[in-house]
Design an enzyme around this catalytic site. Structure first.
Site, mmCIF file in Angstrom:
data_model
loop_
_atom_site.group_PDB
_atom_site.id
_atom_site.type_symbol
_atom_site.label_atom_id
_atom_site.label_comp_id
_atom_site.label_asym_id
_atom_site.label_seq_id
_atom_site.Cartn_x
_atom_site.Cartn_y
_atom_site.Cartn_z
ATOM 1 N N GLN A 51 38.368 72.300 21.109
ATOM 2 C CA GLN A 51 37.047 71.800 20.725
ATOM 3 C C GLN A 51 36.666 70.616 21.608
ATOM 4 O O GLN A 51 36.803 69.466 21.208
ATOM 5 C CB GLN A 51 37.091 71.378 19.253
ATOM 6 C CG GLN A 51 35.772 70.976 18.679
ATOM 7 C CD GLN A 51 34.939 72.154 18.281
ATOM 8 O OE1 GLN A 51 35.445 73.130 17.775
ATOM 9 N NE2 GLN A 51 33.654 72.072 18.500
ATOM 10 N N PHE A 52 36.168 70.892 22.819
ATOM 11 C CA PHE A 52 35.828 69.802 23.733
ATOM 12 C C PHE A 52 34.702 68.943 23.202
ATOM 13 O O PHE A 52 34.566 67.776 23.569
ATOM 14 C CB PHE A 52 35.484 70.343 25.132
ATOM 15 C CG PHE A 52 34.120 70.961 25.237
ATOM 16 C CD1 PHE A 52 33.036 70.203 25.663
ATOM 17 C CD2 PHE A 52 33.915 72.295 24.921
ATOM 18 C CE1 PHE A 52 31.774 70.771 25.762
ATOM 19 C CE2 PHE A 52 32.672 72.869 25.028
ATOM 20 C CZ PHE A 52 31.588 72.102 25.449
ATOM 21 N N THR A 53 33.895 69.466 22.280
ATOM 22 C CA THR A 53 32.764 68.691 21.757
ATOM 23 C C THR A 53 33.207 67.504 20.903
ATOM 24 O O THR A 53 32.383 66.657 20.560
ATOM 25 C CB THR A 53 31.785 69.582 20.959
ATOM 26 O OG1 THR A 53 32.473 70.166 19.858
ATOM 27 C CG2 THR A 53 31.185 70.662 21.844
#
Length: 153
Positions: free
Chosen positions: A78-80
């Site tokens: 989950q890079f966000t």
């Protein structure tokens, strides 16, 4: 490294309309990797996730860990989690690690968790457009950030 941990009754992740992984009661971990992160952060965070006492004991107190509970865990990249929303209305993701580094540490984090005495370890596909479903138990949702919780050198 950041982990958004949710205690779940069940969770699943689908890609292209097909469920690729699902778990029973345990944890859903959304994992983000920063550019300064290394195996050291992954090891620390994996240990913290499986030992975090967020499951109820016989007295109804949050006093048991995933290891005690022998619960399942679903890990999704989950890079966000590294979104910077301080300026304007469009988040910037420049504080997230480059994909090659992030994928390597995501895989390493999963290896560290699999080495523990937990139930089933499920995962998403790095970089894929995933659909995550979960039933949050409690709800219990905790954000861990190694920049804040890891002992400094």
């Amino acid at each position: 490294m950041r982990a958004l941990i949710q205690r779940v009754l069940h969770a699943s992740v689908a890609v292209d309309g097909k469920i690729i992984s699902k778990t029973g009661a345990g944890l859903l971990v959304l994992l983000g990797v920063g550019p300064e992160d290394s195996e050291k952060e992954a090891e620390f965070l994996a240990e913290k996730c499986v030992n975090l006492r967020i499951f109820e004991d016989e007295a109804g107190k949050m006093n048991r860990s995933l290891l005690d509970h022998h619960g399942d865990i679903l890990i999704v990249s989950q890079f966000t989690l590294y979104a910077d929303c301080r300026h304007g209305r469009r988040p910037s993701f420049v504080r997230a690690a480059a994909p090659e580094q992030a994928n390597r540490l995501y895989e390493y984090f999963m290896e560290q968790v699999k080495a523990k005495d937990v139930g089933q370890v499920g995962h998403g596909i790095f970089g894929a457009d995933m659909k995550v479903e979960l039933c949050n138990d409690g709800p219990v949702t905790i954000l861990l950030d190694t920049d804040e919780i890891m002992p400094k050198k």
